[in-house]
Design a protein around this motif. Sequence first.
Motif, PDB file in Angstrom:
ATOM      1  N   THR A  67       0.838  -1.193   0.000  1.00 59.61           N
ATOM      2  CA  THR A  67       0.000   0.000   0.000  1.00 59.61           C
ATOM      3  C   THR A  67       0.879   1.251   0.000  1.00 59.61           C
ATOM      4  OG1 THR A  67      -0.122  -0.039   2.415  1.00 59.61           O
ATOM      5  CG2 THR A  67      -1.909  -1.138   1.228  1.00 59.61           C
ATOM      6  N   LEU A  89      -7.858  -2.020  -3.011  1.00 60.64           N
ATOM      7  CA  LEU A  89      -7.092  -2.664  -4.076  1.00 60.64           C
ATOM      8  C   LEU A  89      -7.537  -4.108  -4.301  1.00 60.64           C
ATOM      9  CD1 LEU A  89      -3.536  -1.331  -3.183  1.00 60.64           C
ATOM     10  CD2 LEU A  89      -4.836  -0.777  -5.259  1.00 60.64           C
ATOM     11  N   LYS A  97      -5.422   0.736  -8.940  1.00 60.32           N
ATOM     12  CA  LYS A  97      -4.484   1.728  -8.405  1.00 60.32           C
ATOM     13  C   LYS A  97      -5.224   2.582  -7.372  1.00 60.32           C
ATOM     14  CE  LYS A  97      -5.529   5.052 -11.923  1.00 60.32           C
ATOM     15  NZ  LYS A  97      -5.275   5.723 -13.103  1.00 60.32           N
ATOM     16  N   ALA A 115      -9.726   3.049  -4.544  1.00 58.42           N
ATOM     17  CA  ALA A 115      -8.962   2.465  -5.640  1.00 58.42           C
ATOM     18  C   ALA A 115      -9.874   2.352  -6.851  1.00 58.42           C
ATOM     19  CB  ALA A 115      -8.421   1.094  -5.258  1.00 58.42           C
TER      20      ALA A 115
END
Length: 122
Positions: A67, A89, A97, A115
């Motif tokens: 992360t 994610l 991303k 994300a």
Amino acid sequence: MRVAGIGFRQGVPLDTLRGVLRAVEALGGPAEALASLPEKAADARLQSLAAERGLPLYPVAVAGLATPTRSLRIMARHGTGSVAEAAALAACGPGAKITVARITAPDGMATCAMAETEETKT
């Protein structure tokens, strides 16, 4: 797909979860789903937030995910630097991303991150 990952402490108020999600969405756009650790996804407050917003809630494993931000306490406990970022994610899947790094609620009881990926989760 745009997923808001949420991490929180036991006893977090629902209003704290609402507020930290709003803060992330203000920066990254509306969430299409929520994600957290399986034990957090089973929490009635997070389930209520997902239901209020009409969003799916994904329980995800986060251990081993890299992360952008890093908490040593969270790393020791969950095997990742940020539950919120790793959950977002993991729920988005390959190619995801971080678009909004974790934000901590003013009371310190919750974190949220966003994300995105081009993929649509089914």
